[in-house]
Motif scaffolding. Structure first.
Motif, short mmCIF file in Angstrom:
data_model
loop_
_atom_site.label_atom_id
_atom_site.label_comp_id
_atom_site.label_asym_id
_atom_site.label_seq_id
_atom_site.Cartn_x
_atom_site.Cartn_y
_atom_site.Cartn_z
N ALA A 63 0.82 -1.21 0.00
CA ALA A 63 0.00 0.00 0.00
C ALA A 63 0.86 1.27 0.00
O ALA A 63 0.41 2.32 -0.46
N GLN A 64 2.08 1.17 0.49
CA GLN A 64 2.98 2.32 0.54
C GLN A 64 3.88 2.41 -0.70
O GLN A 64 4.68 3.34 -0.81
N SER A 65 3.74 1.45 -1.62
CA SER A 65 4.57 1.45 -2.82
C SER A 65 3.92 2.29 -3.91
O SER A 65 2.81 2.80 -3.74
N ASP A 66 4.61 2.41 -5.04
CA ASP A 66 4.09 3.24 -6.13
C ASP A 66 3.76 2.43 -7.38
O ASP A 66 3.58 3.00 -8.46
N ALA A 67 3.68 1.11 -7.24
CA ALA A 67 3.40 0.26 -8.40
C ALA A 67 2.85 -1.08 -7.91
O ALA A 67 3.02 -1.45 -6.73
N THR B 9 -5.49 -1.43 -4.21
CA THR B 9 -6.19 -2.66 -3.81
C THR B 9 -5.68 -3.15 -2.47
O THR B 9 -6.46 -3.60 -1.62
N ALA B 10 -4.37 -3.07 -2.25
CA ALA B 10 -3.81 -3.46 -0.95
C ALA B 10 -4.42 -2.62 0.16
O ALA B 10 -4.80 -3.14 1.22
N GLN B 11 -4.56 -1.32 -0.07
CA GLN B 11 -5.14 -0.45 0.95
C GLN B 11 -6.61 -0.78 1.17
O GLN B 11 -7.11 -0.72 2.30
#
Length: 242
Positions: A80-84, A151-153
């Motif tokens: 969720a903290q990534s950019d891809a 989606t992770a978030q």
């Protein structure tokens, strides 16, 4: 896509995870090992994370599966903290093809491959055809999937909203589709979950079935006697060949 391989502090799991990592390296996939949880009861997990677990008190017997679930949950927080988009693999996966060009959209779980008894039973079929993205009703196993940060978030937020995890991760994502996401299976599969002659770290014995065996997965199995059994028949339709 960045790939995370979940393993636990167990000799079998470490060996399987290193096999998985080597298969990633073979196809130039950026992967790293991610240590999950082992040995906690459901009550201990509740104390650690604050979420109630299970459908009823009898679900305490599935504590290994809930430990595995929290391994995924913690990775969702990282993604969720990534950019891809990122890929989550469990230790018993063997990669068969680079998947960096797979298209992953928000509100999807893109499953990258099914179970098979032995890794060499399936070979990625060489073809100039584009990858098919199949919308499926269910998918057995959370061993290999890709999701976007959004989606992770969403997964995290839904669990936090409920303050409860009703079933283990395989059910949450692919079997019950607890969070009403689009379930997409790539065909042909880019990886397999090898379950033959291996010990399960979450169950007494590893599951050997799939919810579906997609057409190009079957195409990649030369000995048709080695096609995995189907738990039940589910319809699927091609979303697009991107």
């Amino acid at each position: 896509m960045k790939t995370f391989i979940i393993y636990i502090d167990n000799e079998d799991s470490i060996n399987y995870a290193n096999d998985c990592l080597e298969s990633c390296k073979q196809y130039n996939i950026d992967a790293e090992l991610y240590k999950g949880l082992k040995g906690y009861t459901n009550d201990q997990l509740k104390e650690m994370y604050g979420y109630t677990l299970g459908r009823d008190p009898g679900d305490a017997i599935y504590h290994k599966e809930y430990c595995a679930t929290f391994g995924h949950f913690m990775l969702w927080k990282k993604i969720a903290q990534s950019d891809a988009p990122c890929v989550v693999l469990e230790h018993d996966v063997i990669v068969k093809r680079n998947y960096d060009d797979i298209v992953v959209e928000d509100n999807q779980i893109v499953f990258l491959g099914p179970r098979i008894l032995h890794r060499d039973d399936y070979q990625f079929p060489e073809s100039s055809r584009p990858i098919d993205y199949l919308k499926v009703n269910q998918f057995c196993g959370a061993h290999g999937y890709a999701i976007t940060p959004k989606t992770a978030q969403h997964l995290i937020s839904q669990i936090e909203l409920r303050n409860h995890i009703r079933i283990p991760v395989e059910g949450l994502l692919g079997f019950a589709n607890e969070f009403n996401l689009d379930l997409i299976a790539v065909d042909p599969p880019h990886l397999v979950c090898e379950v033959g002659d291996r010990n399960s770290t979450a169950n007494d014995t590893p599951a050997t079935y799939n919810s579906i065996n997609t057409p190009r997965f079957i195409e990649g199995i030369s000995d048709k006697n080695k096609i995995p059994k189907v738990f039940s028949d589910y319809d699927f339709s091609i979303v697009t060949g991107k």
